[in-house]
Design an enzyme around this catalytic site. Structure first.
Site, PDB file in Angstrom:
ATOM      1  N   SER A 136       0.781  -1.245   0.073  1.00 58.79           N
ATOM      2  CA  SER A 136      -0.125  -0.086  -0.148  1.00 58.79           C
ATOM      3  C   SER A 136       0.973   1.232   0.051  1.00 58.79           C
ATOM      4  O   SER A 136       1.942   1.243   0.535  1.00 58.79           O
ATOM      5  CB  SER A 136      -0.906  -0.019   1.268  1.00 58.79           C
ATOM      6  OG  SER A 136      -1.549   1.230   1.287  1.00 58.79           O
ATOM      7  N   TYR A 149      -2.267  -0.483  10.756  1.00 57.90           N
ATOM      8  CA  TYR A 149      -2.128  -0.751   9.393  1.00 57.90           C
ATOM      9  C   TYR A 149      -1.145  -0.144   8.541  1.00 57.90           C
ATOM     10  O   TYR A 149      -0.361  -1.129   7.910  1.00 57.90           O
ATOM     11  CB  TYR A 149      -3.575  -0.127   8.623  1.00 57.90           C
ATOM     12  CG  TYR A 149      -3.684  -0.818   7.158  1.00 57.90           C
ATOM     13  CD1 TYR A 149      -4.058  -2.011   6.778  1.00 57.90           C
ATOM     14  CD2 TYR A 149      -3.560  -0.006   6.072  1.00 57.90           C
ATOM     15  CE1 TYR A 149      -4.174  -2.715   5.712  1.00 57.90           C
ATOM     16  CE2 TYR A 149      -3.660  -0.427   4.863  1.00 57.90           C
ATOM     17  CZ  TYR A 149      -4.068  -1.875   4.503  1.00 57.90           C
ATOM     18  OH  TYR A 149      -4.191  -2.206   3.308  1.00 57.90           O
TER      19      TYR A 149
END
Length: 255
Positions: A136, A149
């Protein structure tokens, strides 16, 4: 699923929905035999004939071992592993975060990818294969209330970069694909519902005025493109954002 699949066998984790499912379908169309692995086996719509399903929990050693056995017994040699399985965390400041959230996220997003890679690496080396990781953009630039995260994706990036160093001289390509803002099918919705505790207003605010976020199919195309380069070409890192997103915190909104 035959020994004549021209590109070999591809294993895709987290493949029941979202990026994983789109990737499995795109790889099948590109000529791979595909083993679609996930905790929840997809039932609707039925998988294309070139895709077989396998139940897998990347955090469970026995489950990973069973997957490796299925790969070893498969009539098509493994040439591609796409480590896509991952989970989100609840939006929270570090001060207010749940430590259980941190542990489960790291266990899935980082340790799970390590377990899968370790289990299937001998097959990939033997078959001059390729391992890809779905990371990501938050694995390089974090945002507020997303530390758990982001930390897991930073950790994944560190693991990928280390793996590339350690495999130097071996015939295995290593790629990280890092999507930015995306919204797709039920997986994208599930991710955001988990992150914002089913607060629909908070979810809507993320995408307000953004006409075209990324879709799972966009990322699947990138996976296929990287996988189908010549064997001597290794795409180390591919960052993908929608046109509206110049950076994590700079997004053009029409309203």
């Amino acid at each position: 699923m035959t020994t004549q699949s021209p590109r070999g066998l591809a294993v895709v984790t987290g493949a029941s929905v979202g990026i994983g499912r789109a990737t499995a379908e795109a790889l099948e169309k590109a000529g791979y035999a595909v083993l679609s692995a996930s905790r929840r086996l997809p039932t609707i719509p039925p998988a294309p004939t070139g895709i077989t399903t396998h139940q897998l929990d990347v955090t469970d050693t026995d489950s990973v071992t069973a997957l490796e056995s299925a790969v070893a017994e498969h009539p098509v040699p493994l040439t591609l592993l796409v480590n896509n399985a991952g989970i989100p965390t609840h939006a929270a400041t570090i001060a207010d975060s749940d430590i259980t959230d941190w542990r489960s996220t790291y266990e899935t997003n980082v340790v799970g990818a390590v377990q899968m890679t370790k289990a299937l690496l001998p097959h990939l080396i033997a078959n001059r294969g390729h391992v890809q990781f779905i990371g990501s953009t938050v694995g390089r630039v974090p945002y507020e209330r997303g530390a758990a995260y982001a930390a897991s994706k930073f950790g994944l990036t560190a693991m990928v970069q280390t793996l590339r160093l350690e495999l130097n001289g071996e015939p295995v390509r290593v790629t990280e694909i890092a999507p930015g803002m995306m919204r797709g099918d039920e997986a994208g919705g599930e991710f955001m519902r988990e992150r914002f505790h089913n607060d629909e207003a908070a979810i809507a605010s993320v995408y307000k005025g953004v006409e075209h976020p990324l879709t799972p199919e966009d990322i699947a195309e990138c996976v296929v493109w990287c996988a189908t380069r010549p064997a001597h070409v290794d795409i180390d890192l591919m960052e993908i954002r929608p046109l509206a997103q110049a950076a994590q915190h700079k997004v053009h909104r029409t309203s």
